[in-house]
Design a protein around this motif. Structure first.
Motif, PDB file in Angstrom:
ATOM      1  N   ASP A 161      48.896  44.940  11.568  1.00 44.15           N
ATOM      2  CA  ASP A 161      49.915  45.815  12.283  1.00 44.15           C
ATOM      3  C   ASP A 161      49.358  47.456  12.694  1.00 44.15           C
ATOM      4  N   GLU A 162      48.305  47.701  11.912  1.00 40.57           N
ATOM      5  CA  GLU A 162      47.970  48.910  12.366  1.00 40.57           C
ATOM      6  C   GLU A 162      47.365  48.754  13.777  1.00 40.57           C
ATOM      7  N   ASP A 163      46.615  47.641  14.278  1.00 40.88           N
ATOM      8  CA  ASP A 163      46.030  47.562  15.646  1.00 40.88           C
ATOM      9  C   ASP A 163      47.455  47.609  16.410  1.00 40.88           C
ATOM     10  N   LEU A 164      48.305  46.530  15.899  1.00 40.62           N
ATOM     11  CA  LEU A 164      49.623  46.511  16.846  1.00 40.62           C
ATOM     12  C   LEU A 164      50.113  47.965  17.106  1.00 40.62           C
ATOM     13  N   GLN A 165      49.962  48.947  16.252  1.00 40.35           N
ATOM     14  CA  GLN A 165      50.493  50.310  16.789  1.00 40.35           C
ATOM     15  C   GLN A 165      49.741  50.990  17.461  1.00 40.35           C
ATOM     16  N   ASP A 166      48.257  50.952  17.319  1.00 41.17           N
ATOM     17  CA  ASP A 166      47.414  51.629  18.031  1.00 41.17           C
ATOM     18  C   ASP A 166      47.256  51.210  19.282  1.00 41.17           C
ATOM     19  N   GLU A 167      46.847  49.903  19.534  1.00 39.80           N
ATOM     20  CA  GLU A 167      46.241  49.210  20.695  1.00 39.80           C
ATOM     21  C   GLU A 167      47.217  49.043  21.993  1.00 39.80           C
ATOM     22  N   PRO A 168      47.033  49.261  22.967  1.00 43.26           N
ATOM     23  CA  PRO A 168      47.894  48.793  24.001  1.00 43.26           C
ATOM     24  C   PRO A 168      47.596  47.500  24.361  1.00 43.26           C
ATOM     25  N   LEU A 169      48.387  46.560  25.040  1.00 44.47           N
ATOM     26  CA  LEU A 169      48.058  45.289  25.437  1.00 44.47           C
ATOM     27  C   LEU A 169      47.648  45.686  26.714  1.00 44.47           C
ATOM     28  N   GLN A 170      46.363  45.069  27.165  1.00 43.29           N
ATOM     29  CA  GLN A 170      45.783  45.312  28.455  1.00 43.29           C
ATOM     30  C   GLN A 170      45.690  44.127  29.348  1.00 43.29           C
ATOM     31  N   ILE A 171      46.454  44.060  30.463  1.00 45.32           N
ATOM     32  CA  ILE A 171      46.539  43.020  31.510  1.00 45.32           C
ATOM     33  C   ILE A 171      45.751  43.214  32.525  1.00 45.32           C
ATOM     34  N   THR A 172      44.391  42.634  33.162  1.00 49.23           N
ATOM     35  CA  THR A 172      43.790  43.002  34.195  1.00 49.23           C
ATOM     36  C   THR A 172      43.981  41.838  35.245  1.00 49.23           C
ATOM     37  N   VAL A 173      44.258  42.213  36.507  1.00 48.05           N
ATOM     38  CA  VAL A 173      44.326  41.280  37.484  1.00 48.05           C
ATOM     39  C   VAL A 173      43.366  41.332  38.141  1.00 48.05           C
ATOM     40  N   LEU A 174      42.314  40.168  38.381  1.00 54.10           N
ATOM     41  CA  LEU A 174      41.222  40.204  39.287  1.00 54.10           C
ATOM     42  C   LEU A 174      41.119  39.024  40.355  1.00 54.10           C
ATOM     43  N   ASP A 175      40.417  39.261  41.299  1.00 53.62           N
ATOM     44  CA  ASP A 175      40.120  38.360  42.612  1.00 53.62           C
ATOM     45  C   ASP A 175      38.959  37.528  41.923  1.00 53.62           C
ATOM     46  N   HIS A 176      38.935  36.162  41.794  1.00 55.34           N
ATOM     47  CA  HIS A 176      37.952  35.426  41.679  1.00 55.34           C
ATOM     48  C   HIS A 176      37.021  35.620  42.940  1.00 55.34           C
ATOM     49  N   TYR A 233      30.440  33.755  44.431  1.00 57.84           N
ATOM     50  CA  TYR A 233      29.187  34.288  44.474  1.00 57.84           C
ATOM     51  C   TYR A 233      29.247  35.652  43.815  1.00 57.84           C
ATOM     52  N   SER A 234      29.832  36.540  44.159  1.00 55.77           N
ATOM     53  CA  SER A 234      29.580  37.980  43.349  1.00 55.77           C
ATOM     54  C   SER A 234      30.465  38.149  42.265  1.00 55.77           C
ATOM     55  N   ALA A 235      30.467  39.480  41.806  1.00 51.77           N
ATOM     56  CA  ALA A 235      31.502  39.756  40.662  1.00 51.77           C
ATOM     57  C   ALA A 235      32.706  39.991  41.153  1.00 51.77           C
ATOM     58  N   ASN A 236      33.673  39.406  40.386  1.00 53.38           N
ATOM     59  CA  ASN A 236      35.211  39.568  40.329  1.00 53.38           C
ATOM     60  C   ASN A 236      35.618  40.872  40.669  1.00 53.38           C
ATOM     61  N   ASP A 237      36.299  40.879  41.773  1.00 52.63           N
ATOM     62  CA  ASP A 237      36.914  42.096  42.002  1.00 52.63           C
ATOM     63  C   ASP A 237      38.270  42.400  41.041  1.00 52.63           C
ATOM     64  N   ALA A 238      38.261  43.507  40.474  1.00 49.54           N
ATOM     65  CA  ALA A 238      39.424  44.012  39.687  1.00 49.54           C
ATOM     66  C   ALA A 238      40.790  44.454  40.787  1.00 49.54           C
ATOM     67  N   ILE A 239      41.853  43.776  40.771  1.00 49.10           N
ATOM     68  CA  ILE A 239      43.032  44.247  41.755  1.00 49.10           C
ATOM     69  C   ILE A 239      43.464  45.388  40.958  1.00 49.10           C
ATOM     70  N   GLY A 240      43.788  45.312  39.745  1.00 52.20           N
ATOM     71  CA  GLY A 240      44.387  46.268  38.929  1.00 52.20           C
ATOM     72  C   GLY A 240      44.946  45.976  37.578  1.00 52.20           C
TER      73      GLY A 240
END
Lengths: 1017, 364
Positions: free
Chosen positions: A62-77, A80-87
């Motif tokens: 629960d310590e982490d629950l309080q400290d950490e934010p949930l991070q959601i990253t949307v990417l474009d697959h 051939y090259s690296a995936n691009d982050a959308i946001g």
């Protein structure tokens, strides 16, 4: 393993086109919490992907629950090259950790990118399963509720108000780390956003631990700030007031519409005396570590001209035995003793609250403030941020001693702020010295006879004005009179405070926003020399700001300031001071005197003429203002004549000559300076300018009122239309021949024009009041001044307004008559040696009914809560309906106030505390700086609304934009902005709907108990 | 002292209708400020020119940001960035897609292509509508055209669904799209007296009766290459119209038709003698128009032909509108009594629509 976090990624919509060839996107999502990452499948070729993922489960402390934010990253697959982050989307899951707040976070979140802004939305569902943790030494503080609201939240009752909690954490600013030389600004800004998110979680957890230690269960008036110290690091600090709150759900227990907690318990302030101004503490030596404190009023200073002294002295001796000596004295002492013991154990008896439960605030002493100039150096050991802690401890100590000097044992309406320029930092703290009722500070032990007796003789609406300090041993020269309301206790002639106007305060007419604005040029300098230069300037700035405030207050014909905020900002080559407050006319305080102008060269005929012309203008303005703000004190002067109160002093004051005042200079300390607040000497062109600037403040157009407090005295019939807004202006000063005078004019014009623009823009809302007008000023670069305003415009019903003013007048008439009665009784009572008995019984009854109140309708309460939740769910259903359906987005209201007019807050869902960075490398293409910032602020609002909606809420109260740091580099076509906002997410129900609900209630009345016991599953 | 940055952002987006109109009309900020000053707003509100300037800039910026969303109105409803009450959203959309009569008359029936776009300068000069506003209106036409072009189903419904316009405006757009698709000539001098409303009226009748969708057979049509139901005229129908030629080619039939009409109308028509004298010409004109519709070129000239062959002769003889109505009714109905004529249904489909159009076209 005390918690399981479950996340489901449902769908996306309005995604940007990432593949130019197909005009489509192959999106997938990474869900990260702590060090664990999950991925969804790639949803090929769609701008509206439907992932409908499984539940991703994170098993975490629960310590982490309080400290950490949930991070959601949307990417474009990309094959051939690296995936691009959308946001990205950061979700603070803290609201899921307390039992009474939200149980699920579900909704459409804007996908945010620091370069492109919002790029489509993603639908996410988040749940938390918490297991009970029996570990006594746990590091988490799950379950402690946080509120930004600076009063007891509407659906709670304060059982105990424990007091001050503070904490700060420091870290290196990613932007200044070596790695930033090789990574992109975008990557480093993302790192910053992530870090700050993490730091605020940690800070909140640590504060929560302190609250648990104090045996509290909530933090009210939580204020978290960032100091971007540049190379020396990043400081996140927070202060708040620890409380033990009880959920209060009976609809009867509070009046929903009104701004203040429970109006019905009318008793309140006790009998003693407040005092107006503060004092300035000792001589300031301009060392960099020196702290200064000045106090708002230098007003009294001069009044002791011979005639005045006579007048005030005579009655004083007469009365001393009568009231103050006899009843006030012993009680005061007793009370003080008691509260002191309650407060003594506390290092800092500070409260970040600005509005209080009835009876909490006994007396108000005046504003206390302290500033200190520091040189920033690298924080060597982030885990032990001792220096920063020590700096603040020093300032708080200073504040505490100022309060003591005012005869007060506590500081309310307390806040802290910083202003940083290069390596120099000004730390400021301010608050209002006060005497508090011990009842709320400890567990119920104290509620003995003392309290009751105290309550018995309190006159409604003026108690807090009575001076808390000993009149024979005043901390500063002040002019006291008997309270114009109760005639029993002494009051100062002017009162400055940082708190909101107490609900029961007797006020005449309406209030208005009063600002003092000031610029001072400063030589550019480095480090130590710079700090010294700033230290030298500070006292003069404070002095002038106070003089301006006082003059403007007089000009408005008012006698008290509430919500006073003085901001001093430092730039490369200048200092800016901006003070905002709400002026009111307190019925308990004497009528303010006018302003007298005195010339230096009395022999010059035309000059004399000019002076008298100015004098006339000033007198006219005062008269006009009195009319405008409906300040027509009941013909008090007549009554007074027959009473044992000193003759109104204002007349005598008017004609004081300047020679007299200069005689007194010697006995004054610094803040009283050379000029009498009531006599303006026009000895040079500067002074002339000052007088002119006094007169250039234009009153708002008719139909508009403004204040920086929660409520506007004299208006209480709000309609439900509200419009919260943020306005930002930056001006560039022409660098040629800058003088203080030109600077002042520029700054003044900037603020005035900004206000005029606001009035113009909001003209369709007339009649309306701008509430909680919050100005902040900063100096982002050499010749730039930035002013940011956030406020809310609320319409009110004009017809009703007329009515209420009438009833108000009637009320004051009534009051006057009861006063008369009391006066008549007074001698009798004196003889019989008993306390006046007439007013108590009703007061007592009130008290009883109030306390029993909370007991009876328990059953009803539970029902309201239940009734409320369907509303939330209804919303939620609406929102989550598929994108193709024709549903519009649910409305989320935002307001800097703690309430929503015409509605009742039924549930607090947790705090919103968000930090965003936006950058661009194509400034011109995005519409220049204005286009860039306009879009960014709109996006910030959108993200706040989306988070609130996802929590199931429909409004944010106590919303504040704490930081808006804007930097541009037009040559490179670049700009960057950081914004930090916070507030409380709530569910509200319109009063009209509420009536329907409550009529349905009896049927569903039977299961009262589950309010507090809901378990988050 | 110069203002570097000056913005106002409300939680609810403020929309000033007057400024919105100025923006839509394509005025620059300074022109808009000047116009607002002229409207007396400064006196009403006690504001200064600087305040007005700042306010106008702010609104313009907001509108520019909204414009992207207005291009696809459903996006405006679902976006989260601007909180706008539904009634205001509707107003924003409706106004954005509203067009000027003068402008639409210039563009109606033209191909919505780059070439036409280049002519907008001239149109702007001619109509006094700012170039910016012309561009917006043109782009609106083109955008709606592009979106509904490939769609099946009712043109009006499609437009309404994708652009959330009011019924009235959606019908107007249907007419514009229909005209653009069929490239009807409307710009000739002799057509200048006709309003957009006249054309829109005709377009609606034609969409209802002359397109493939009108027949109601489409849903079963397996051919994906089939003509768009509401946009294109029913080719088969146009082919069939050739059959009507017999009405004027066969002398007996023509005479019989004439005598039927004359008998029925004798004494009822103020311009009877003129009608009698002109009958063959008029009938030939109307039937020939029908017969020629197989050629695209002639389809485009439909309105020119109708005016030349029918409206102008009537006008030169000063036919009252009521006489025109009586004549057309009788003219259409009498065909049913012609025993030798087998294409009654075809005739009705043609003449029913044409009658409505002609009546609308007959005015000054």
């Amino acid at each position: 393993m005390p918690g399981k976090l479950k996340v489901k990624i449902v769908a996306g919509r309005h995604l940007p086109v990432m593949d130019r060839a197909s005009d489509l996107t192959d999106a997938f999502v990474e869900v990260k919490f702590g060090n664990t990452t999950f991925k969804t499948d790639v949803y090929l070729k769609s701008l509206n992907p439907q992932w409908n993922s499984e539940w991703f489960k994170f098993e975490v402390d629960d310590e982490d629950l309080q400290d950490e934010p949930l991070q959601i990253t949307v990417l474009d697959h990309d094959t051939y090259s690296a995936n691009d982050a959308i946001g990205k989307v950061y979700i603070d899951i803290d609201p899921l950790l307390y039992s009474e707040a939200a149980t699920v976070i579900s909704g459409w979140f804007p996908i945010y990118d620091t370069i492109h802004g919002i790029r489509g939305e993603i639908n996410v569902v988040v749940k938390v399963d918490l297991f009970n943790d029996l570990n006594r030494f746990r590091q988490s503080s799950c379950g402690v509720k946080f509120f930004c609201t600076t009063s007891i939240p509407k659906c709670y009752r304060a059982v105990i108000i424990h007091g001050f909690v503070e904490e700060l954490v420091v870290n290196e600013d990613p932007e200044y780390q070596w790695i930033d030389r090789i990574r992109t600004p975008r990557a480093s800004n993302e790192a910053r956003q992530r870090l700050i998110s993490l730091m605020s979680g940690e800070l909140q957890r640590k504060i929560g631990l302190k609250v648990l230690e104090m045996r509290g269960n909530a933090v009210v008036g939580y204020l978290q700030c960032f100091d971007l110290e540049g190379e020396s690091g990043l400081v996140v600090r927070a202060i708040g007031t620890a409380c033990t709150l009880d959920k209060l759900s009976s609809p009867a227990a509070f009046l929903p519409a009104c701004n203040s907690p429970s109006k019905e318990i009318k008793e309140i302030p006790f009998n003693e005396d407040p005092n107006p101004n503060t004092h300035s503490s000792g001589p300031s030596t301009p060392l960099k570590n020196q702290t200064y404190s000045f106090s708002p009023s230098k007003s009294y200073s001069r009044q002791s001209s011979s005639s005045d002294t006579d007048l005030s002295l005579t009655p004083k001796t007469g009365m001393g035995s009568g009231s103050a000596g006899k009843e006030g004295g012993p009680f005061k002492a007793l009370l003080r003793q008691q509260t002191q013991s309650a407060l003594e154990q506390r290092e800092f008896p500070f409260f970040t609250l600005t509005a209080f439960p009835p009876g909490f605030l006994v007396h108000v002493g005046g504003v206390v403030s302290a500033r200190s100039v520091k040189l920033l150096d690298r924080i060597h050991n982030p885990d032990e941020p001792e220096t920063r802690d020590a700096w603040w401890a020093e300032i708080r100590q200073e504040i505490k001693s100022h309060a003591k000097a005012l005869g007060c044992h506590a500081v309310v309406g307390y806040s802290e702020s910083t202003s940083i320029c290069e390596e120099v930092c000004i730390l400021s703290a301010s608050g209002t010295a006060a005497v508090l009722n011990p009842r709320f500070l400890q567990d119920g032990t104290v509620e003995g006879c003392l309290e009751q007796r105290l309550e018995e003789n309190l006159p409604a609406g003026c108690g807090f004005c009575h001076i808390p300090y000993d009149e024979l041993n005043m901390p500063f020269p002040a002019h006291l009179t008997y309270c114009y309301n109760c005639r029993k206790q002494k009051v100062p002639d002017v009162l400055f405070t940082t708190i909101d106007l107490p609900v029961d305060a007797a006020v005449i007419g309406k209030g208005c926003l009063i600002q003092a604005r000031l610029c001072r040029l400063k030589k550019k300098a480095q480090a130590e020399a710079n700090a010294t230069a700033i230290s030298n300037l500070l006292p003069f700035m404070e002095y002038e700001v106070h003089t301006q405030l006082m003059n403007k207050l007089k000009l408005k014909g008012m006698n008290a300031l509430f919500g006073l905020r003085i901001q001093i900002s430092v730039g490369e080559n200048m200092l800016m001071g901006l003070a905002s407050a709400t002026g009111v006319y307190l019925a308990a305080l004497p009528t303010p005197g006018g302003i007298q102008i005195a010339g230096k060269t009395p022999n010059d005929g035309s000059y004399e003429q000019h002076i008298s012309h100015m004098q006339k203008k000033i007198n006219d303005t005062i008269a006009k203002n009195k009319e405008l703000y409906e300040i027509n004190p009941p013909e008090i002067s007549e009554e007074i004549i027959g009473s044992p109160i000193p003759e109104p002093r204002q007349r005598s004051r008017l004609l004081r000559s300047q020679s007299e005042s200069s005689d007194e200079v010697t006995e004054l300390d610094l803040s009283h300076g050379k000029k009498d607040a009531f006599v303006l000497e026009i000895d040079d062109t500067d002074a002339m300018e000052d007088v002119h600037s006094l007169l250039t403040d234009v009153p708002p157009p008719s139909g508009f009122y403004s204040c920086n407090t929660e409520i506007m005295p004299g208006i209480n019939n709000w309609t439900s239309e509200i419009q919260m807004f943020t306005s930002v202006r930056v001006i560039r000063l022409s660098s040629l021949n800058l003088t203080n005078q030109a600077l002042n004019k520029n700054f003044n014009d900037l603020c005035e024009n900004l206000l005029k623009s606001l009035y113009f823009k909001l003209r369709s809302m007339i009649p309306c009041c701008l509430c909680h007008v919050n100005f902040t000023v900063s100096l982002p670069e050499d010749e730039l001044i930035q002013v940011t305003v956030t406020a809310v415009a609320i319409t009110f019903d004009k017809n009703q307004a007329l009515q209420t003013t009438k009833t108000h007048a009637e009320k004051s008439l009534q009051r006057a008559s009861t006063d008369n009665e009391e006066l008549l009784q007074f001698p009798l009572e004196l003889c019989s040696d008993s306390l006046p008995s007439h007013p108590f019984p009703p007061a007592k009854e009130h008290l009883e009914s109030a306390s029993s109140n909370s007991g009876i309708p328990a059953a009803q309460r539970a029902v309201t809560v239940e009734k409320a939740s369907p509303v939330g769910e209804g919303n939620f259903r609406n929102r989550s309906s598929p994108p193709c359906a024709n549903s519009t987005v649910g409305v989320v209201k935002m307001t800097p106030l703690s309430f929503i007019p015409g509605a009742k807050i039924t549930k607090y869902l947790g705090i919103i505390n968000m930090f965003f960075i936006r950058e661009t490398t194509s400034l011109r293409e995005e519409g220049g700086v204005s286009g860039f910032l306009h879009a960014f602020i709109a996006e910030v609002f959108a993200m706040v609304r989306a988070h609130v909606a996802a929590l199931g809420g429909n409004a944010v109260v106590s919303y504040i934009m704490k930081q808006c740091v804007f930097m541009e580099n037009p040559n490179k076509n670049q700009a960057q902005c950081l914004i930090n906002v916070s507030g409380d997410a709530v569910v509200f129900v319109r009063e009209s709907e509420l009536e329907v609900v409550s009529t349905q209630q009896p049927a569903a009345n039977c299961q009262p108990s589950c309010t507090g016991g809901e378990v988050t599953t | 002292m110069t203002s570097e940055l000056d913005i106002f952002v409300g939680n609810t987006t403020l929309i000033d209708e007057d400024v919105y109109r100025l923006w839509l009309d394509g005025y620059s900020v300074s022109d808009a400020v000047a116009l607002r000053v002229r409207s007396g707003i400064l006196e009403q509100t006690g504001a200064t020119a600087a305040v007005l300037q700042s306010d106008t800039m702010d609104h313009y910026r907001t509108f520019q940001m909204l414009e992207r969303l207005l291009h696809a109105p459903p996006k405006l409803l679902h976006q989260l960035i601007f909180q706008i009450p539904p009634s205001r959203q509707a107003l924003l959309i409706e106004r954005y897609y509203t067009f000027d009569e003068a402008f639409v008359r210039e563009v109606l029936g033209k191909k919505l292509s780059k070439g036409t776009k280049k002519d907008l300068d001239d149109i702007s000069t001619k109509t006094g509508i700012t170039l910016k506003s012309c561009r917006r209106q043109f782009d609106n036409f083109k955008r709606v055209f592009k979106v509904v072009e490939e769609m099946r189903g009712s043109l009006v419904d499609n437009i309404q669904q994708h652009f959330l316009l009011s019924d009235r405006l959606a019908r107007d757009y249907a007419a514009i799209v229909f005209f653009a698709n069929n490239r009807f000539e409307t710009g000739k001098k002799k057509l200048q007296y006709l309003s957009f409303g006249d054309f829109a009226f005709c377009a609606e009748l034609m969409i209802q009766n002359w397109t493939l969708g009108a027949v109601g057979e489409a849903p079963t049509d397996p051919d994906p290459q089939a003509d768009d139901m509401d946009m294109d005229l029913d080719k088969e129908f146009l082919q069939d119209l050739k059959e009507l030629k017999v009405l004027v080619a066969d002398k007996d039939l023509l005479d019989l038709h004439k005598s039927l009409v004359c008998t029925a109308l004798r004494g009822k028509l103020g311009v009877f003698s003129e009608m009698e004298a002109n009958f063959k010409n008029l009938s030939r004109g109307l039937v020939n128009v029908a017969a020629k519709l197989t050629h695209n070129k002639d389809v485009r000239d439909l309105f020119v032909d109708l005016v030349e062959k029918f409206v102008e002769p009537c006008r030169s003889d000063h036919w009252p509108l009521n006489d025109v109505r009586l004549f057309l009714n009788q003219y259409s109905a009498s065909v049913h009594s012609l025993d030798g004529f087998r294409h009654q249904a075809l005739w009705d489909r043609y003449m029913g629509t044409l009658r409505g159009c002609l009546l609308r076209l007959c005015h000054d």
